[in-house]
Motif scaffolding. Structure first.
Motif, mmCIF file in Angstrom:
data_model
loop_
_atom_site.group_PDB
_atom_site.id
_atom_site.type_symbol
_atom_site.label_atom_id
_atom_site.label_comp_id
_atom_site.label_asym_id
_atom_site.label_seq_id
_atom_site.Cartn_x
_atom_site.Cartn_y
_atom_site.Cartn_z
ATOM 1 N N VAL A 69 3.317 0.770 -0.911
ATOM 2 C CA VAL A 69 4.206 -0.229 -1.520
ATOM 3 C C VAL A 69 4.685 -1.210 -0.458
ATOM 4 O O VAL A 69 4.731 -2.429 -0.687
ATOM 5 C CB VAL A 69 5.396 0.450 -2.216
ATOM 6 C CG1 VAL A 69 6.388 -0.603 -2.732
ATOM 7 C CG2 VAL A 69 4.917 1.327 -3.373
ATOM 8 N N ALA A 70 5.032 -0.702 0.733
ATOM 9 C CA ALA A 70 5.475 -1.586 1.818
ATOM 10 C C ALA A 70 4.378 -2.581 2.198
ATOM 11 O O ALA A 70 4.645 -3.769 2.419
ATOM 12 C CB ALA A 70 5.880 -0.749 3.029
ATOM 13 N N ASP A 71 3.138 -2.110 2.257
ATOM 14 C CA ASP A 71 2.018 -2.997 2.595
ATOM 15 C C ASP A 71 1.833 -4.062 1.518
ATOM 16 O O ASP A 71 1.565 -5.235 1.830
ATOM 17 C CB ASP A 71 0.727 -2.192 2.740
ATOM 18 C CG ASP A 71 0.723 -1.325 3.993
ATOM 19 O OD1 ASP A 71 1.563 -1.557 4.886
ATOM 20 O OD2 ASP A 71 -0.131 -0.421 4.068
ATOM 21 N N ALA A 72 1.974 -3.670 0.244
ATOM 22 C CA ALA A 72 1.815 -4.635 -0.846
ATOM 23 C C ALA A 72 2.901 -5.702 -0.794
ATOM 24 O O ALA A 72 2.634 -6.891 -0.996
ATOM 25 C CB ALA A 72 1.843 -3.909 -2.188
ATOM 26 N N LEU A 73 4.137 -5.292 -0.507
ATOM 27 C CA LEU A 73 5.227 -6.261 -0.396
ATOM 28 C C LEU A 73 5.020 -7.188 0.799
ATOM 29 O O LEU A 73 5.287 -8.394 0.722
ATOM 30 C CB LEU A 73 6.562 -5.529 -0.265
ATOM 31 C CG LEU A 73 7.114 -4.915 -1.546
ATOM 32 C CD1 LEU A 73 8.266 -3.961 -1.233
ATOM 33 C CD2 LEU A 73 7.592 -5.998 -2.513
ATOM 34 N N THR A 74 4.516 -6.630 1.888
ATOM 35 C CA THR A 74 4.242 -7.453 3.064
ATOM 36 C C THR A 74 3.172 -8.493 2.761
ATOM 37 O O THR A 74 3.302 -9.668 3.127
ATOM 38 C CB THR A 74 3.782 -6.562 4.229
ATOM 39 O OG1 THR A 74 4.812 -5.627 4.545
ATOM 40 C CG2 THR A 74 3.482 -7.400 5.463
ATOM 41 N N ASP A 75 2.109 -8.076 2.084
ATOM 42 C CA ASP A 75 1.050 -9.016 1.704
ATOM 43 C C ASP A 75 1.614 -10.128 0.829
ATOM 44 O O ASP A 75 1.254 -11.303 0.987
ATOM 45 C CB ASP A 75 -0.064 -8.284 0.950
ATOM 46 C CG ASP A 75 -0.895 -7.394 1.853
ATOM 47 O OD1 ASP A 75 -0.819 -7.561 3.087
ATOM 48 O OD2 ASP A 75 -1.610 -6.523 1.332
ATOM 49 N N LEU A 76 2.483 -9.750 -0.097
ATOM 50 C CA LEU A 76 3.046 -10.734 -1.019
ATOM 51 C C LEU A 76 3.900 -11.748 -0.269
ATOM 52 O O LEU A 76 3.813 -12.958 -0.496
ATOM 53 C CB LEU A 76 3.868 -10.032 -2.088
ATOM 54 C CG LEU A 76 4.463 -10.905 -3.194
ATOM 55 C CD1 LEU A 76 3.373 -11.613 -3.968
ATOM 56 C CD2 LEU A 76 5.317 -10.074 -4.117
ATOM 57 N N LEU A 77 4.726 -11.283 0.646
ATOM 58 C CA LEU A 77 5.596 -12.173 1.391
ATOM 59 C C LEU A 77 4.826 -13.047 2.373
ATOM 60 O O LEU A 77 5.161 -14.214 2.573
ATOM 61 C CB LEU A 77 6.652 -11.354 2.152
ATOM 62 C CG LEU A 77 7.738 -10.722 1.284
ATOM 63 C CD1 LEU A 77 8.540 -9.708 2.086
ATOM 64 C CD2 LEU A 77 8.661 -11.791 0.730
ATOM 65 N N GLU A 78 3.758 -12.496 2.964
ATOM 66 C CA GLU A 78 2.997 -13.268 3.950
ATOM 67 C C GLU A 78 2.062 -14.277 3.317
ATOM 68 O O GLU A 78 1.909 -15.398 3.834
ATOM 69 C CB GLU A 78 2.180 -12.311 4.826
ATOM 70 C CG GLU A 78 3.019 -11.527 5.818
ATOM 71 C CD GLU A 78 2.186 -10.691 6.749
ATOM 72 O OE1 GLU A 78 2.706 -10.277 7.814
ATOM 73 O OE2 GLU A 78 0.988 -10.444 6.435
#
Length: 211
Positions: free
Chosen positions: A198-207
């Motif tokens: 989930v953290a990786d998915a949120l990071t991808d979304l923000l970046e």
């Protein structure tokens, strides 16, 4: 709230969070999106409440909107979903609107965390009516999300304009998923089995502004 780069995608816009937190609105939207729901009554009429309890017993009580409450010592706490004794449904019910729901026969709960187009589903075993009341008793198992439920989730997210949300379902003995609620600002990091994903998915979304 932060916005993602490129297309200024919000996680989530505060106004959309506010609209999506209202439980009666959630149930209407969930029904429109094809989710299975438990019989529900919102009322301040003691006669209606008692009739509902007689028809659908056992029933539970739920708050209309998630909020922090203070106890007599000033300590912050939550109102958990709890069973209702029909004898409690006296004239005090008339004081404000209450939400009552038929208690779902379940073997487990399911939390589905949604980040953009990605879904992360986990089965929660506890034996509790409201698993949030005792995290120490919980066990987690990563599971797939049925295609029909996934389709309804995507329609629901679109209806509210959400990019992130946490859905809660009751898993019935026959394998049915009953919609309970959706928290547009739900917690996710306490589930170690899916925390990094989930953290990786949120990071991808923000970046990148997309998934």
């Amino acid at each position: 709230m932060l916005t993602a780069l490129h297309d200024c995608l919000w996680i989530n816009h505060p106004w959309r969070n506010h609209a999506a937190e209202y439980k009666p609105g959630q149930l209407v939207t969930a029904a429109e999106c094809g989710f299975a729901l438990a019989p529900t009554l919102i009322t301040n009429d003691p006669f209606e409440a008692r009739a509902f309890a007689e028809t659908y017993s056992p029933i539970v009580y739920k708050p209309l909107r998630q909020s922090i409450q203070k106890d007599q010592d000033g300590v912050n706490g939550m109102i958990w979903v709890r069973p209702v004794d029909p004898a409690e449904l006296d004239d005090a019910v008339a004081g404000t609107a209450h939400m009552f729901q038929a208690e779902v026969e379940k073997v487990a709960d399911v939390r589905v965390t949604v980040v953009g187009h990605r879904l992360f589903a986990v089965r929660i075993d506890s034996g509790l009516i409201d698993w949030r009341a005792d995290y120490d008793t919980l066990t987690y198992t990563l599971i797939p999300c049925p295609p029909a439920v996934e389709s309804s989730i995507r329609q629901y997210m679109s209806s509210y304009g959400l990019v992130f949300a946490a859905f809660d379902f009751a898993l019935t003995p026959t394998g049915g998923w009953i919609f309970l609620e959706c928290n547009p600002n739900g917690q996710w990091a306490w589930i170690a089995e899916q925390e990094q994903a989930v953290a990786d998915a949120l990071t991808d979304l923000l970046e990148r502004g997309h998934l």
